[in-house]
Design a protein around this motif. Structure first.
Motif, short mmCIF file in Angstrom:
data_model
loop_
_atom_site.label_atom_id
_atom_site.label_comp_id
_atom_site.label_asym_id
_atom_site.label_seq_id
_atom_site.Cartn_x
_atom_site.Cartn_y
_atom_site.Cartn_z
N ALA A 91 -84.14 3.39 54.49
CA ALA A 91 -82.36 4.63 54.92
C ALA A 91 -82.70 5.37 53.83
CB ALA A 91 -81.72 2.72 54.30
N ARG A 92 -83.63 5.48 52.70
CA ARG A 92 -83.50 6.54 51.76
C ARG A 92 -84.32 7.76 52.94
NH1 ARG A 92 -81.39 9.56 48.52
NH2 ARG A 92 -82.58 10.82 46.66
N LEU A 93 -85.40 7.61 53.09
CA LEU A 93 -85.88 8.18 53.90
C LEU A 93 -85.50 8.70 55.04
CD1 LEU A 93 -89.62 7.32 53.67
CD2 LEU A 93 -88.55 8.79 52.32
N GLY A 94 -85.16 8.35 55.89
CA GLY A 94 -83.49 8.45 56.69
C GLY A 94 -82.56 9.65 56.26
N HIS A 95 -82.46 8.86 55.11
CA HIS A 95 -80.91 10.07 54.09
C HIS A 95 -81.46 11.34 54.35
CE1 HIS A 95 -77.60 11.44 52.51
NE2 HIS A 95 -78.64 12.20 51.39
N CYS A 96 -82.54 10.98 53.88
CA CYS A 96 -83.74 12.56 52.88
C CYS A 96 -83.78 13.25 53.80
CB CYS A 96 -84.33 12.70 51.98
SG CYS A 96 -83.53 11.53 50.51
N LEU A 97 -84.58 13.04 55.48
CA LEU A 97 -84.93 14.04 56.41
C LEU A 97 -83.90 14.10 57.85
CD1 LEU A 97 -88.73 11.75 56.64
CD2 LEU A 97 -87.71 14.08 54.92
N PHE A 98 -82.86 13.25 57.94
CA PHE A 98 -82.59 13.48 59.19
C PHE A 98 -81.48 14.27 58.65
CE2 PHE A 98 -83.05 8.83 60.68
CZ PHE A 98 -84.22 9.67 60.78
N TYR A 99 -80.38 14.10 57.18
CA TYR A 99 -79.39 14.60 56.59
C TYR A 99 -79.63 16.28 55.58
CZ TYR A 99 -76.65 11.15 58.73
OH TYR A 99 -76.12 10.14 59.86
N GLU A 100 -80.56 15.95 55.46
CA GLU A 100 -80.67 17.09 54.14
C GLU A 100 -81.95 16.88 54.02
OE1 GLU A 100 -78.28 16.85 50.21
OE2 GLU A 100 -77.92 14.19 50.84
N PRO A 101 -82.83 17.77 54.70
CA PRO A 101 -84.32 18.39 54.75
C PRO A 101 -84.31 19.86 54.15
CG PRO A 101 -83.85 17.95 56.91
CD PRO A 101 -82.48 17.98 56.89
N GLY A 154 -79.64 6.67 40.40
CA GLY A 154 -79.62 5.60 41.86
C GLY A 154 -80.27 6.40 43.15
N TYR A 155 -80.05 5.49 43.84
CA TYR A 155 -80.57 6.18 45.61
C TYR A 155 -78.61 7.13 45.97
CZ TYR A 155 -85.84 4.75 45.54
OH TYR A 155 -86.65 4.43 45.10
N GLU A 156 -78.40 8.15 45.70
CA GLU A 156 -76.95 8.71 46.29
C GLU A 156 -77.74 9.69 47.66
OE1 GLU A 156 -76.64 11.88 43.52
OE2 GLU A 156 -75.63 10.24 41.81
N GLY A 157 -77.71 8.47 48.29
CA GLY A 157 -77.83 8.50 49.75
C GLY A 157 -78.53 7.50 50.83
N LEU A 158 -78.11 6.93 51.54
CA LEU A 158 -79.15 6.27 52.15
C LEU A 158 -78.45 5.69 53.40
CD1 LEU A 158 -78.60 2.80 50.19
CD2 LEU A 158 -80.95 4.71 50.47
N ALA A 159 -79.32 6.36 54.92
CA ALA A 159 -78.53 6.62 55.90
C ALA A 159 -79.43 5.10 56.77
CB ALA A 159 -79.60 6.97 56.75
N SER A 160 -78.12 5.00 57.71
CA SER A 160 -78.30 3.32 58.41
C SER A 160 -79.33 3.01 59.39
CB SER A 160 -77.02 2.45 58.49
OG SER A 160 -76.48 3.70 59.69
N HIS A 161 -79.65 4.26 60.52
CA HIS A 161 -80.36 4.58 60.96
C HIS A 161 -82.07 4.34 60.80
CE1 HIS A 161 -77.10 6.27 63.12
NE2 HIS A 161 -76.88 5.98 63.73
#
Length: 282
Positions: free
Chosen positions: A71-81, A110-117
């Motif tokens: 979820a963390r890597l998904g947010h960082c790489l999908f939404y804010e690379p 804390g982890y600010e940004g988690l992606a469900s995909h």
């Protein structure tokens, strides 16, 4: 009665309770409740299917780490690379729940940004690694986790609601929310509570999956419940996305938003798993 009187002014305290100076946030509490409910549901399924306890014990760790990392890597790489891949400090922020301040110090955020995909993909990889270690049937593992997954997804979205994040578009429906903590511009008009829409949908999906399991428990191990879970959750996600504003600017130039584009492969995979031909449950 004016519809204006029915709108919800949403301004909850983000802290659920405090222990001394430490505040436990609603978002973290919702994640914890969702994971614990899934833990007990899957434990019951393992017991029903007479799978040894020694195979269940490591499952929770695999699931927790897979969901969190994915979820963390998904947010960082999908939404804010552009941000997270722009410097070594930002790469550190990708993996650790800290943020570098302008004065050069580090602050725990804390982890600010988690992606469900990303969480779904991370869970799938974690379950494959679990299968490689335990040799429990991979399809059986996937089906059991899929039966419980909608409960966790429901509470994660409730956590998003408590955080006033993933804001919806402006609406004149009487159940619109004024998200006070979303900032002056977003809080000025009532908006769709997309987080609540998803939470309700996932709660219903859990009971659908549980009912079908009780009717046809022999389907566990065929991939049917795994496919059902993916199809229901990501189809709902695809359509509910139409009620949300874009999370990042680059989505404005896309025909569909990132959440919808990422949902399509999971829907296709889900339909395939539900319809795949199984020669033998063994």
């Amino acid at each position: 009665m004016s519809c204006e009187l029915l709108f919800v002014v949403w301004n909850p305290d983000e802290i659920a309770f405090r222990i001394g100076s430490f505040g436990f946030r609603w978002y973290s509490l919702c994640w914890l409740i969702g994971l614990l409910l899934a833990y007990y549901i899957v434990k019951k399924l393992y017991k029903d299917q007479k799978i040894k306890d020694e195979y269940f014990d490591p499952l929770f760790i695999y699931c927790f780490m897979g969901i969190l990392i994915g979820a963390r890597l998904g947010h960082c790489l999908f939404y804010e690379p552009d941000y997270f891949l722009s410097s070594f400090d930002h790469i550190i922020e990708m993996f650790l729940p800290i943020h570098k301040m302008t004065d050069g110090t580090w602050k725990f955020t804390g982890y600010e940004g988690l992606a469900s995909h990303g969480g779904t993909l991370g869970l799938m990889i974690a379950l494959y690694l679990y299968y490689r270690r335990t040799h429990v049937s991979l399809w059986q593992v996937l089906d059991n986790i899929a039966i419980a997954t909608p409960v966790t997804a429901c509470f994660i979205r409730l956590g998003n609601l408590m955080n006033s994040e993933i804001i919806g578009k402006v609406t004149d429906m009487p159940w619109g929310f004024y998200f006070v903590q979303a900032g002056q511009d977003l809080a000025a008009q009532p908006r769709h509570p997309g987080q609540l829409y998803e939470a309700i949908a996932y709660f219903i999906f859990f009971f659908i999956g549980w009912y079908l399991y009780k009717k046809r428990p022999e389907r566990v191990g065929t991939g049917f419940f795994f496919g059902l879970c993916l199809t229901l959750i990501f189809t709902a996600r695809f359509f509910i996305e139409f009620t949300k504003i874009n999370q990042v600017d680059f989505e404005n130039s896309l025909p569909l938003d990132m959440g919808q584009l990422l949902s399509i492969p999971f829907i296709i995979l889900g339909i395939y798993c539900m319809g795949r031909k199984v020669k033998s449950k063994k």
